[in-house]
Write a protein that holds these residues in place. Structure first.
Motif, short mmCIF file in Angstrom:
data_model
loop_
_atom_site.label_atom_id
_atom_site.label_comp_id
_atom_site.label_asym_id
_atom_site.label_seq_id
_atom_site.Cartn_x
_atom_site.Cartn_y
_atom_site.Cartn_z
N VAL A 188 0.82 -1.12 0.01
CA VAL A 188 0.06 0.03 0.02
C VAL A 188 1.15 1.31 -0.10
O VAL A 188 0.27 2.26 0.15
CB VAL A 188 -0.85 0.08 1.33
CG1 VAL A 188 -2.13 -0.97 0.97
CG2 VAL A 188 -0.18 0.04 2.57
N GLU B 110 2.63 2.85 -2.46
CA GLU B 110 2.39 3.80 -3.69
C GLU B 110 1.13 4.66 -3.37
O GLU B 110 0.95 5.87 -3.44
CB GLU B 110 1.99 3.00 -4.83
CG GLU B 110 2.10 4.01 -5.89
CD GLU B 110 2.02 3.11 -7.47
OE1 GLU B 110 1.75 3.68 -8.55
OE2 GLU B 110 2.32 2.12 -7.39
N SER B 111 0.13 4.04 -2.64
CA SER B 111 -1.21 4.62 -2.38
C SER B 111 -1.11 5.75 -1.24
O SER B 111 -1.68 6.70 -1.28
CB SER B 111 -2.63 3.79 -2.19
OG SER B 111 -2.31 2.85 -1.17
N ASP C 239 0.63 8.83 -2.66
CA ASP C 239 -0.21 9.52 -3.50
C ASP C 239 -1.17 10.23 -2.56
O ASP C 239 -1.38 11.65 -2.86
CB ASP C 239 -1.16 8.58 -4.29
CG ASP C 239 -0.35 7.97 -5.67
OD1 ASP C 239 0.70 8.54 -5.62
OD2 ASP C 239 -0.63 6.74 -6.02
N LYS D 140 -0.47 14.58 -2.51
CA LYS D 140 -1.35 14.91 -3.60
C LYS D 140 -1.78 16.40 -3.25
O LYS D 140 -1.88 17.05 -2.48
CB LYS D 140 -2.70 14.16 -3.24
CG LYS D 140 -3.43 14.12 -4.61
CD LYS D 140 -4.56 13.08 -4.50
CE LYS D 140 -5.19 12.94 -6.02
NZ LYS D 140 -6.34 11.98 -5.71
#
Length: 101
Positions: A91, A93-94, A97, A101
């Motif tokens: 998880v 990479e999420s 992000d 963001k």
């Protein structure tokens, strides 16, 4: 004389890069991480846990219960770190992000 023919054939075929080098793998050089993780989870981890269990039982039967408890706690903390690393691997990479963001 034979070495001269070998050298001539290597040079005429394009040198070592075309004649003797292995071709690129078909997947573009990507590593199958899912296969590696499933192999470790299904084959290696149970063996390591069984070895730890045998060591702990052997120590406990000798009366070294405090060492067994200490080793067990260290092993449990180590498994928690491994589980955390695996979670971040899947998880991560999420999470990046969401944070950037």
């Amino acid at each position: 004389m034979a070495n001269g023919h070998l050298a001539d054939s290597i040079l005429s075929s394009g040198g070592l890069s075309n004649g003797l080098a292995a071709p690129d793998p078909p997947g573009g050089g990507e590593v199958d991480t899912d296969g590696i993780l499933s192999f470790f989870a299904s084959k290696i981890a149970p063996i390591l846990l069984a070895v730890l269990g045998v060591i702990f039982i052997g120590r406990a039967s000798k009366g070294e219960v405090s060492r067994v408890l200490t080793s067990s706690a260290i092993a449990i903390i180590g498994l928690a770190f491994i589980a955390g690393a695996a979670t971040l691997f899947f998880v991560g990479e999420s999470l990046i992000d969401v944070v950037f963001k």
